[in-house]
Write a protein that holds these residues in place. Structure first.
Motif, PDB file in Angstrom:
ATOM      1  N   GLU A   6      42.492  44.508  29.474  1.00  0.00           N
ATOM      2  CA  GLU A   6      42.637  43.077  29.739  1.00  0.00           C
ATOM      3  C   GLU A   6      44.065  42.766  30.172  1.00  0.00           C
ATOM      4  OE1 GLU A   6      41.934  38.780  27.540  1.00  0.00           O
ATOM      5  OE2 GLU A   6      41.109  40.616  26.670  1.00  0.00           O
ATOM      6  N   PRO A   7      44.218  42.122  31.330  1.00  0.00           N
ATOM      7  CA  PRO A   7      45.571  41.738  31.771  1.00  0.00           C
ATOM      8  C   PRO A   7      46.011  40.459  31.073  1.00  0.00           C
ATOM      9  CG  PRO A   7      43.983  40.995  33.377  1.00  0.00           C
ATOM     10  CD  PRO A   7      43.202  41.747  32.311  1.00  0.00           C
ATOM     11  N   GLU A   8      47.305  40.199  31.109  1.00  0.00           N
ATOM     12  CA  GLU A   8      47.838  38.900  30.703  1.00  0.00           C
ATOM     13  C   GLU A   8      47.652  37.952  31.888  1.00  0.00           C
ATOM     14  OE1 GLU A   8      51.784  39.034  28.739  1.00  0.00           O
ATOM     15  OE2 GLU A   8      51.601  41.205  29.049  1.00  0.00           O
ATOM     16  N   CYS A   9      47.356  36.698  31.601  1.00  0.00           N
ATOM     17  CA  CYS A   9      47.099  35.715  32.657  1.00  0.00           C
ATOM     18  C   CYS A   9      48.192  34.656  32.707  1.00  0.00           C
ATOM     19  CB  CYS A   9      45.759  35.030  32.412  1.00  0.00           C
ATOM     20  SG  CYS A   9      44.368  36.150  32.424  1.00  0.00           S
ATOM     21  N   ASN A  10      48.522  34.258  33.933  1.00  0.00           N
ATOM     22  CA  ASN A  10      49.487  33.173  34.174  1.00  0.00           C
ATOM     23  C   ASN A  10      50.797  33.406  33.419  1.00  0.00           C
ATOM     24  OD1 ASN A  10      47.674  31.691  35.866  1.00  0.00           O
ATOM     25  ND2 ASN A  10      46.582  31.108  34.014  1.00  0.00           N
ATOM     26  N   VAL A  11      51.388  34.562  33.664  1.00  0.00           N
ATOM     27  CA  VAL A  11      52.594  34.987  32.960  1.00  0.00           C
ATOM     28  C   VAL A  11      53.830  34.525  33.726  1.00  0.00           C
ATOM     29  CG1 VAL A  11      53.900  36.994  32.143  1.00  0.00           C
ATOM     30  CG2 VAL A  11      51.392  37.003  32.063  1.00  0.00           C
ATOM     31  N   GLU A  12      54.775  33.952  33.006  1.00  0.00           N
ATOM     32  CA  GLU A  12      56.056  33.581  33.601  1.00  0.00           C
ATOM     33  C   GLU A  12      56.999  34.780  33.524  1.00  0.00           C
ATOM     34  OE1 GLU A  12      57.373  30.063  31.578  1.00  0.00           O
ATOM     35  OE2 GLU A  12      56.040  28.795  32.768  1.00  0.00           O
ATOM     36  N   ILE A  13      57.627  35.099  34.651  1.00  0.00           N
ATOM     37  CA  ILE A  13      58.557  36.224  34.734  1.00  0.00           C
ATOM     38  C   ILE A  13      59.960  35.659  34.933  1.00  0.00           C
ATOM     39  CG2 ILE A  13      59.192  38.280  36.048  1.00  0.00           C
ATOM     40  CD1 ILE A  13      56.373  38.987  35.922  1.00  0.00           C
ATOM     41  N   PHE A  14      60.870  36.175  34.139  1.00  0.00           N
ATOM     42  CA  PHE A  14      62.267  35.744  34.192  1.00  0.00           C
ATOM     43  C   PHE A  14      63.146  36.955  34.477  1.00  0.00           C
ATOM     44  CE2 PHE A  14      60.224  32.523  31.706  1.00  0.00           C
ATOM     45  CZ  PHE A  14      60.904  31.358  31.989  1.00  0.00           C
ATOM     46  N   HIS A  15      64.279  36.704  35.096  1.00  0.00           N
ATOM     47  CA  HIS A  15      65.338  37.697  35.221  1.00  0.00           C
ATOM     48  C   HIS A  15      66.514  37.099  34.459  1.00  0.00           C
ATOM     49  CE1 HIS A  15      68.595  39.870  37.569  1.00  0.00           C
ATOM     50  NE2 HIS A  15      67.977  40.779  36.854  1.00  0.00           N
ATOM     51  N   VAL A  23      52.905  34.546  37.555  1.00  0.00           N
ATOM     52  CA  VAL A  23      51.968  35.426  38.246  1.00  0.00           C
ATOM     53  C   VAL A  23      50.563  35.254  37.673  1.00  0.00           C
ATOM     54  CG1 VAL A  23      53.792  37.053  38.857  1.00  0.00           C
ATOM     55  CG2 VAL A  23      52.442  37.446  36.771  1.00  0.00           C
ATOM     56  N   ASP A  24      49.569  35.497  38.507  1.00  0.00           N
ATOM     57  CA  ASP A  24      48.179  35.314  38.091  1.00  0.00           C
ATOM     58  C   ASP A  24      47.795  36.291  36.982  1.00  0.00           C
ATOM     59  OD1 ASP A  24      47.878  33.280  39.967  1.00  0.00           O
ATOM     60  OD2 ASP A  24      47.064  34.625  41.489  1.00  0.00           O
ATOM     61  N   ARG A  28      51.489  44.508  32.003  1.00  0.00           N
ATOM     62  CA  ARG A  28      52.896  44.695  31.673  1.00  0.00           C
ATOM     63  C   ARG A  28      53.264  46.175  31.565  1.00  0.00           C
ATOM     64  NH1 ARG A  28      56.269  40.701  29.816  1.00  0.00           N
ATOM     65  NH2 ARG A  28      54.446  39.394  29.398  1.00  0.00           N
ATOM     66  N   HIS A  29      52.413  46.976  30.901  1.00  0.00           N
ATOM     67  CA  HIS A  29      52.716  48.400  30.686  1.00  0.00           C
ATOM     68  C   HIS A  29      52.860  49.163  31.999  1.00  0.00           C
ATOM     69  CE1 HIS A  29      48.360  48.508  31.243  1.00  0.00           C
ATOM     70  NE2 HIS A  29      48.510  49.786  31.547  1.00  0.00           N
ATOM     71  N   ALA A  30      52.159  48.717  33.035  1.00  0.00           N
ATOM     72  CA  ALA A  30      52.216  49.372  34.343  1.00  0.00           C
ATOM     73  C   ALA A  30      53.107  48.613  35.319  1.00  0.00           C
ATOM     74  CB  ALA A  30      50.808  49.512  34.928  1.00  0.00           C
ATOM     75  N   ARG A  31      53.663  47.492  34.869  1.00  0.00           N
ATOM     76  CA  ARG A  31      54.487  46.627  35.727  1.00  0.00           C
ATOM     77  C   ARG A  31      53.729  46.274  37.007  1.00  0.00           C
ATOM     78  NH1 ARG A  31      59.330  45.503  33.766  1.00  0.00           N
ATOM     79  NH2 ARG A  31      60.267  44.954  35.741  1.00  0.00           N
ATOM     80  N   LEU A  32      52.435  45.997  36.835  1.00  0.00           N
ATOM     81  CA  LEU A  32      51.548  45.705  37.953  1.00  0.00           C
ATOM     82  C   LEU A  32      51.153  44.235  37.928  1.00  0.00           C
ATOM     83  CD1 LEU A  32      49.729  46.511  40.344  1.00  0.00           C
ATOM     84  CD2 LEU A  32      47.977  47.112  38.636  1.00  0.00           C
ATOM     85  N   LEU A  79      37.884  47.219  42.245  1.00  0.00           N
ATOM     86  CA  LEU A  79      38.091  47.831  40.927  1.00  0.00           C
ATOM     87  C   LEU A  79      38.724  49.213  41.055  1.00  0.00           C
ATOM     88  CD1 LEU A  79      34.777  46.732  39.227  1.00  0.00           C
ATOM     89  CD2 LEU A  79      37.087  45.923  38.688  1.00  0.00           C
ATOM     90  N   ALA A  80      38.299  49.976  42.047  1.00  0.00           N
ATOM     91  CA  ALA A  80      38.889  51.305  42.259  1.00  0.00           C
ATOM     92  C   ALA A  80      40.368  51.189  42.596  1.00  0.00           C
ATOM     93  CB  ALA A  80      38.138  52.045  43.363  1.00  0.00           C
ATOM     94  N   ARG A  81      40.734  50.200  43.404  1.00  0.00           N
ATOM     95  CA  ARG A  81      42.145  49.994  43.746  1.00  0.00           C
ATOM     96  C   ARG A  81      42.959  49.697  42.490  1.00  0.00           C
ATOM     97  NH1 ARG A  81      44.031  44.666  46.509  1.00  0.00           N
ATOM     98  NH2 ARG A  81      41.980  44.861  47.438  1.00  0.00           N
ATOM     99  N   VAL A  82      42.454  48.777  41.659  1.00  0.00           N
ATOM    100  CA  VAL A  82      43.178  48.427  40.433  1.00  0.00           C
ATOM    101  C   VAL A  82      43.282  49.636  39.514  1.00  0.00           C
ATOM    102  CG1 VAL A  82      43.163  46.957  38.381  1.00  0.00           C
ATOM    103  CG2 VAL A  82      42.594  45.977  40.618  1.00  0.00           C
ATOM    104  N   ARG A  83      42.204  50.398  39.389  1.00  0.00           N
ATOM    105  CA  ARG A  83      42.254  51.608  38.550  1.00  0.00           C
ATOM    106  C   ARG A  83      43.304  52.599  39.059  1.00  0.00           C
ATOM    107  NH1 ARG A  83      36.478  50.905  38.389  1.00  0.00           N
ATOM    108  NH2 ARG A  83      35.925  50.245  36.291  1.00  0.00           N
ATOM    109  N   ARG A  84      43.368  52.797  40.379  1.00  0.00           N
ATOM    110  CA  ARG A  84      44.370  53.714  40.942  1.00  0.00           C
ATOM    111  C   ARG A  84      45.781  53.227  40.640  1.00  0.00           C
ATOM    112  NH1 ARG A  84      40.800  53.550  45.347  1.00  0.00           N
ATOM    113  NH2 ARG A  84      42.172  52.111  46.439  1.00  0.00           N
ATOM    114  N   LEU A  85      46.002  51.937  40.814  1.00  0.00           N
ATOM    115  CA  LEU A  85      47.328  51.384  40.546  1.00  0.00           C
ATOM    116  C   LEU A  85      47.695  51.523  39.071  1.00  0.00           C
ATOM    117  CD1 LEU A  85      47.055  48.261  42.846  1.00  0.00           C
ATOM    118  CD2 LEU A  85      48.727  50.117  43.083  1.00  0.00           C
ATOM    119  N   LEU A  86      46.746  51.275  38.194  1.00  0.00           N
ATOM    120  CA  LEU A  86      47.021  51.429  36.756  1.00  0.00           C
ATOM    121  C   LEU A  86      47.282  52.890  36.404  1.00  0.00           C
ATOM    122  CD1 LEU A  86      44.447  48.945  35.217  1.00  0.00           C
ATOM    123  CD2 LEU A  86      46.944  48.714  35.271  1.00  0.00           C
TER     124      LEU A  86
END
Length: 94
Positions: A6-15, A23-24, A28-32, A79-86
């Motif tokens: 399960e991804p995190e949804c509507n996450v605010e990213i700060f520097h 982001v939609d 986080r673990h894959a920085r994807l 789904l295959a694309r997301v799996r490859r990226l993960l």
């Protein structure tokens, strides 16, 4: 969920203290980051803002994939694309 974590949804990213983006979806673990772009993203001004935002996120070490309505024509491929990226995991630190 098709067996994906399960991804995190509507996450605010700060520097530091500076807000960069909301982001939609974020793995986080894959920085994807997964973003859904509807038709309004085809507007020239919006597209330009999207490119700057994406470049900023990539410079912070995030990987990025964009999903559009057309991706749902073949959800198996999406789904295959997301799996490859993960499976690639998080990028190595610069």
């Amino acid at each position: 969920m098709a067996g994906l974590p399960e991804p995190e949804c509507n996450v605010e990213i700060f520097h530091g203290q500076r807000f960069v983006a909301r982001v939609d979806l974020l793995y986080r673990h894959a920085r994807l980051i997964i973003e859904y772009d509807g038709d309004h993203h085809r507007d020239a001004d919006q597209w330009s803002r999207d490119q700057v935002r994406r470049a900023e996120l990539e410079s912070l070490g995030y990987r990025f994939t964009t999903v559009t309505a057309r991706d749902f024509d073949d959800p198996t491929a999406l789904l295959a694309r997301v799996r490859r990226l993960l499976a690639q995991g998080a990028p190595a630190p610069a």
